[in-house]
Design a protein around this motif. Sequence first.
Motif, PDB file in Angstrom:
ATOM      1  N   LEU A   9       0.821  -1.205   0.000  1.00 41.34           N
ATOM      2  CA  LEU A   9       0.000   0.000   0.000  1.00 41.34           C
ATOM      3  C   LEU A   9       0.858   1.258   0.000  1.00 41.34           C
ATOM      4  N   PRO A  10       0.412   2.313  -0.688  1.00 44.36           N
ATOM      5  CA  PRO A  10       1.091   3.603  -0.578  1.00 44.36           C
ATOM      6  C   PRO A  10       1.110   4.070   0.877  1.00 44.36           C
ATOM      7  N   GLY A  11       2.208   4.714   1.287  1.00 41.20           N
ATOM      8  CA  GLY A  11       2.329   5.163   2.666  1.00 41.20           C
ATOM      9  C   GLY A  11       2.945   4.147   3.595  1.00 41.20           C
ATOM     10  N   SER A  12       3.351   2.991   3.053  1.00 41.38           N
ATOM     11  CA  SER A  12       4.056   1.999   3.878  1.00 41.38           C
ATOM     12  C   SER A  12       5.436   2.540   4.234  1.00 41.38           C
ATOM     13  N   PHE A  13       5.934   2.156   5.404  1.00 42.05           N
ATOM     14  CA  PHE A  13       7.176   2.738   5.931  1.00 42.05           C
ATOM     15  C   PHE A  13       8.262   1.676   6.033  1.00 42.05           C
ATOM     16  N   LEU A  19       9.122  -3.442   7.720  1.00 46.36           N
ATOM     17  CA  LEU A  19       8.183  -2.724   6.866  1.00 46.36           C
ATOM     18  C   LEU A  19       6.868  -2.583   7.616  1.00 46.36           C
ATOM     19  N   SER A  20       6.432  -1.336   7.802  1.00 39.49           N
ATOM     20  CA  SER A  20       5.214  -1.053   8.557  1.00 39.49           C
ATOM     21  C   SER A  20       4.113  -0.588   7.613  1.00 39.49           C
ATOM     22  N   VAL A  21       2.882  -1.033   7.889  1.00 42.22           N
ATOM     23  CA  VAL A  21       1.711  -0.615   7.127  1.00 42.22           C
ATOM     24  C   VAL A  21       0.684  -0.101   8.114  1.00 42.22           C
ATOM     25  N   GLY A  22       0.271   1.139   7.952  1.00 44.08           N
ATOM     26  CA  GLY A  22      -0.691   1.721   8.875  1.00 44.08           C
ATOM     27  C   GLY A  22      -0.174   1.821  10.288  1.00 44.08           C
ATOM     28  N   GLY A  23       1.149   2.002  10.439  1.00 42.66           N
ATOM     29  CA  GLY A  23       1.746   2.134  11.761  1.00 42.66           C
ATOM     30  C   GLY A  23       2.011   0.821  12.463  1.00 42.66           C
ATOM     31  N   VAL A  29      -7.791  -6.737   2.605  1.00 43.42           N
ATOM     32  CA  VAL A  29      -7.112  -5.908   3.595  1.00 43.42           C
ATOM     33  C   VAL A  29      -7.537  -4.472   3.340  1.00 43.42           C
ATOM     34  N   ARG A  30      -8.048  -3.812   4.378  1.00 39.60           N
ATOM     35  CA  ARG A  30      -8.401  -2.409   4.255  1.00 39.60           C
ATOM     36  C   ARG A  30      -7.416  -1.580   5.077  1.00 39.60           C
ATOM     37  N   GLU A  31      -6.778  -0.619   4.417  1.00 37.51           N
ATOM     38  CA  GLU A  31      -5.837   0.281   5.079  1.00 37.51           C
ATOM     39  C   GLU A  31      -6.190   1.708   4.697  1.00 37.51           C
ATOM     40  N   ASN A  32      -6.814   2.424   5.631  1.00 36.46           N
ATOM     41  CA  ASN A  32      -7.203   3.812   5.393  1.00 36.46           C
ATOM     42  C   ASN A  32      -8.093   3.902   4.160  1.00 36.46           C
ATOM     43  N   GLN A  33      -7.649   4.607   3.109  1.00 33.38           N
ATOM     44  CA  GLN A  33      -8.469   4.798   1.916  1.00 33.38           C
ATOM     45  C   GLN A  33      -8.150   3.786   0.812  1.00 33.38           C
ATOM     46  N   SER A  34      -7.510   2.680   1.161  1.00 36.91           N
ATOM     47  CA  SER A  34      -7.160   1.659   0.168  1.00 36.91           C
ATOM     48  C   SER A  34      -7.762   0.312   0.558  1.00 36.91           C
ATOM     49  N   LEU A  35      -8.176  -0.429  -0.459  1.00 40.51           N
ATOM     50  CA  LEU A  35      -8.710  -1.772  -0.269  1.00 40.51           C
ATOM     51  C   LEU A  35      -7.978  -2.714  -1.219  1.00 40.51           C
ATOM     52  N   ILE A  36      -7.446  -3.807  -0.671  1.00 35.55           N
ATOM     53  CA  ILE A  36      -6.761  -4.815  -1.480  1.00 35.55           C
ATOM     54  C   ILE A  36      -7.542  -6.115  -1.391  1.00 35.55           C
ATOM     55  N   LEU A  37      -7.896  -6.666  -2.542  1.00 40.46           N
ATOM     56  CA  LEU A  37      -8.489  -7.992  -2.605  1.00 40.46           C
ATOM     57  C   LEU A  37      -7.414  -8.968  -3.059  1.00 40.46           C
ATOM     58  N   ASN A  38      -7.126  -9.965  -2.242  1.00 37.47           N
ATOM     59  CA  ASN A  38      -6.188 -11.015  -2.626  1.00 37.47           C
ATOM     60  C   ASN A  38      -6.930 -12.072  -3.419  1.00 37.47           C
ATOM     61  N   GLU A  78      15.488   5.343   6.063  1.00 38.79           N
ATOM     62  CA  GLU A  78      14.039   5.351   6.195  1.00 38.79           C
ATOM     63  C   GLU A  78      13.401   5.850   4.906  1.00 38.79           C
ATOM     64  N   TYR A  79      12.266   5.231   4.554  1.00 41.27           N
ATOM     65  CA  TYR A  79      11.595   5.623   3.318  1.00 41.27           C
ATOM     66  C   TYR A  79      10.103   5.310   3.424  1.00 41.27           C
ATOM     67  N   THR A  80       9.275   6.238   2.932  1.00 42.56           N
ATOM     68  CA  THR A  80       7.834   6.047   2.878  1.00 42.56           C
ATOM     69  C   THR A  80       7.419   5.859   1.425  1.00 42.56           C
ATOM     70  N   THR A  81       6.732   4.752   1.137  1.00 41.89           N
ATOM     71  CA  THR A  81       6.399   4.434  -0.244  1.00 41.89           C
ATOM     72  C   THR A  81       5.314   5.370  -0.776  1.00 41.89           C
ATOM     73  N   THR A  82       5.309   5.517  -2.102  1.00 38.55           N
ATOM     74  CA  THR A  82       4.338   6.393  -2.758  1.00 38.55           C
ATOM     75  C   THR A  82       3.517   5.656  -3.813  1.00 38.55           C
ATOM     76  N   GLY A  83       3.545   4.332  -3.795  1.00 34.82           N
ATOM     77  CA  GLY A  83       2.782   3.571  -4.765  1.00 34.82           C
ATOM     78  C   GLY A  83       3.558   2.458  -5.423  1.00 34.82           C
ATOM     79  N   GLU A  84       4.895   2.457  -5.246  1.00 28.87           N
ATOM     80  CA  GLU A  84       5.703   1.397  -5.826  1.00 28.87           C
ATOM     81  C   GLU A  84       5.497   0.089  -5.073  1.00 28.87           C
ATOM     82  N   ASN A  85       5.994  -0.984  -5.640  1.00 28.14           N
ATOM     83  CA  ASN A  85       5.809  -2.287  -5.032  1.00 28.14           C
ATOM     84  C   ASN A  85       7.164  -2.919  -4.765  1.00 28.14           C
ATOM     85  N   ILE A  86       7.142  -4.089  -4.131  1.00 28.85           N
ATOM     86  CA  ILE A  86       8.329  -4.870  -3.842  1.00 28.85           C
ATOM     87  C   ILE A  86       8.955  -5.342  -5.153  1.00 28.85           C
TER      88      ILE A  86
END
Length: 294
Positions: free
Chosen positions: A46-50, A105-109, A238-247, A72-80
């Motif tokens: 997700l964007p905003g991952s730390f 790697l942190s997602v949503g804190g 997985v719902r993280e803030n304003q993003s929804l991921i369907l696996n 330290e880096y905060t992602t902006t939309g890129e992936n692994i």
Amino acid sequence: MYKFILVVVLVVSLITLGAYLFLQSGTPNEDVLQGTVRYNERIALLPGSFLKVELRDQSTSKESPITLATYEYTTTGENIPLPFSLSYNPRDISRKGSYVLYAELSVGGVVRFTTDTPVPVLTSARPPEGVDVLLIAISEETDETKQVATASQLQNTAWIWNETKQGEDTLVPASDKFVLSFAENSVMSRTDCNGLSGTYIVAENNLTFSPFASTLMFCEESQEAEYVGALARATSFVRENQSLILNLEGGGTMLFTETIYGVVPELTTSSPEATSTAQPSATSTEAGEVEPTL
């Protein structure tokens, strides 16, 4: 007079040498450790991952290593995989020392991925050409990390389809017409051609959709078939803030961004010549809509 000049030259030389040595000791050289961080799970980032990467000195204690440098880096939309470039002072490094890289790697804190075993580096006191840091998902659930997905996280929400990832392939919708809306027990969607309706079930983190009923419009160059086909393979979310991921079953993900909920896509009737593109197992009803076949 000659001796005086000689003394002055000697003093000036000593001052210059002292200043040079002082500057050298006060301004350390800088070396850089470069590499990538990745994980094997088929989960979109997700964007905003730390991301945090640390160079640690465990020469005296592996249980309580000393952190020498941090990236330290905060992602902006890129992936692994995520690249990193960690600067450190080579004067902190001894040829007899023991140094490792630790990453998380942190997602949503919440820390979701970490290094199971720190990666040894600088075994020859020189930075390697590149370091591959593998992260693992944190499986042990605590009160802080346990986040079970529930139906309430989806109820009365609407989402715009952003992309579907399958291996190295990424499908991006040509328009923002694809909207997925969740009510208490039902789900409706607008596509670039038709309106869809159905039901969904959430059990812990598992998510499944019923076959969708659909209007019967036919649209050339529509991406509806790919969209509905991916929804049919959804297994969890997985719902993280304003993003929804369907696996998706078999790997892959669908990424959505939250939008304003309220206007649910309508199912309208279509002409008798129209055919269903939403669900291969659907049959037409007398009202002109499509009824799922069980």
